[in-house]
Design an enzyme around this catalytic site. Structure first.
Site, mmCIF file in Angstrom:
data_model
loop_
_atom_site.group_PDB
_atom_site.id
_atom_site.type_symbol
_atom_site.label_atom_id
_atom_site.label_comp_id
_atom_site.label_asym_id
_atom_site.label_seq_id
_atom_site.Cartn_x
_atom_site.Cartn_y
_atom_site.Cartn_z
ATOM 1 N N SER A 138 -18.223 6.120 -30.641
ATOM 2 C CA SER A 138 -17.124 7.053 -30.934
ATOM 3 C C SER A 138 -15.988 6.901 -29.928
ATOM 4 C CB SER A 138 -17.650 8.495 -30.910
ATOM 5 O OG SER A 138 -18.435 8.726 -29.746
ATOM 6 N N LYS A 191 -25.650 1.160 -22.100
ATOM 7 C CA LYS A 191 -24.769 0.305 -22.917
ATOM 8 C C LYS A 191 -23.502 -0.051 -22.155
ATOM 9 C CE LYS A 191 -21.890 3.894 -24.084
ATOM 10 N NZ LYS A 191 -20.435 4.032 -24.219
ATOM 11 N N SER A 254 -12.820 -0.339 -25.487
ATOM 12 C CA SER A 254 -13.900 -0.067 -24.539
ATOM 13 C C SER A 254 -13.441 -0.302 -23.100
ATOM 14 C CB SER A 254 -15.096 -0.966 -24.854
ATOM 15 O OG SER A 254 -16.028 -0.971 -23.793
#
Length: 335
Positions: A138, A191, A254
């Site tokens: 998200s 992650k 990201s």
């Protein structure tokens, strides 16, 4: 329903925007006056999301008591390294018997506590059954743009999980609940470490084969440490596991992948971090993940190499080379 959101970074703002879009009255806690004025007067978070208009039902305040007291739900979204301090500040104002939703990701440096462990140690037991944890693929900007998104909601209490699930679910935001708090947290934290490695690979000019290899073996590492801590392995195939891992390793928004990419291009970590307006959680999480793997006796090759690159000055190209030269192994997860 009145909701207080602790943390005015991009993700906290995006969650607040979602909830205000549903019609709830949302108050966002900000630390500086210009941000408060920008949100309240222009409906824009000028520091973190300057190109997006926020709903009118989202307002901001510097007064932590005003943000927290008397609310029907609290959303907590500070960086994980600041969480303990924030919880100590808010607990005297924290309403009882209302959902408390954490969107922070990471493992605390030094103590090696997961976010849930920080909450349970900093808040009295009467709050524990109302705690839940939101994680999944998200990006903040896409939530505000109303792009269809799914996340996991984890809570040890099913009633709490289902209530939070209902409050957050909307036309473009779908939630899945799970009792596996540890699994959701481990996936959401680690992650970011793997995304650093994926970014380095991209920065060095390696192809999609290499990125896919890092994602695959990264999921193996996440699963190994999760199993050791008591997680359900199936959680790592869900939104907070594989879903978030793919997005964070591949998406150009990201922050952690960006840090890795710039390292691969030859910039120093200090140069990169000093130029960023948001926190890249993976940098601090790498240190904690490395120490946790040593403590638990788990081999985590990618995490170890990222640690050496960030904290021991290892050349990024050597990191990839050494990962490829490791002893050959049988496929699978062994703890």
């Amino acid at each position: 329903m009145k909701i207080g959101v602790i943390g005015s970074g991009s993700f906290g703002t995006a969650l607040g925007s979602l909830l205000a879009d549903k019609g709830y009255e949302v108050t966002l806690w900000c630390r500086n006056d210009s941000q408060v004025e920008s949100i309240n007067r222009n409906h824009i978070n000028n520091k973190h999301l300057p190109n997006f208009t926020l709903p009118e039902k989202l307002t901001a305040s510097k007064d932590l008591r005003n943000v927290v007291q008397g609310k029907d739900m609290i959303v907590s979204s500070p960086p994980s390294h600041a969480l303990s301090e924030v919880l100590r500040e808010i607990k005297e104002y924290l309403p009882e018997k209302v959902p408390i939703v954490s969107a922070s990701k990471g493992i605390e440096n030094g103590t090696l506590r997961l976010v849930s462990e920080i909450f349970e140690s900093e808040l009295p037991e009467k709050y524990h059954s109302y705690l839940s944890y939101l994680s999944g693929p998200s990006f903040a900007k896409e939530i505000i743009q109303k792009v269809p998104t799914i996340v996991s909601i984890a809570s040890k209490n099913e009633t709490t999980a289902r209530k939070v699930q209902e409050i957050f679910s909307f036309l473009y935001f779908r939630t899945y609940w799970t009792p596996d708090v540890i699994g959701v947290e481990v996936g959401g934290s680690l992650k970011n470490v793997i995304a650093l490695a994926a970014g380095v690979s991209d920065g060095l000019g390696f192809g999609q084969n290499t990125r896919a290899a890092l994602i695959t073996r990264g999921l193996n590492e996440i699963t190994k440490i999760g199993l050791k801590l008591g997680a359900d392995p199936m959680t790592f195939l869900g939104p907070s596991g594989m879903g978030d891992l793919i997005l964070t390793c591949c998406g150009e928004q990201s922050r952690n992948r960006t840090v890795g990419f710039r390292l691969g291009k030859g910039e120093t970590l200090e140069q990169i971090l000093s130029s960023m307006n948001e926190v890249a959680e993976g940098v601090k999480t790498t240190q904690s993940a490395y120490e946790l793997s040593q403590k638990l006796g788990i081999e985590m090759a990618i995490t170890n190499e990222v640690y050496k690159m960030l904290y021991e000055g290892k050349n990024p190209r050597e990191v990839v080379k050494d990962l490829m030269k490791r002893d050959l192994k049988r496929e699978g997860v062994s703890v």
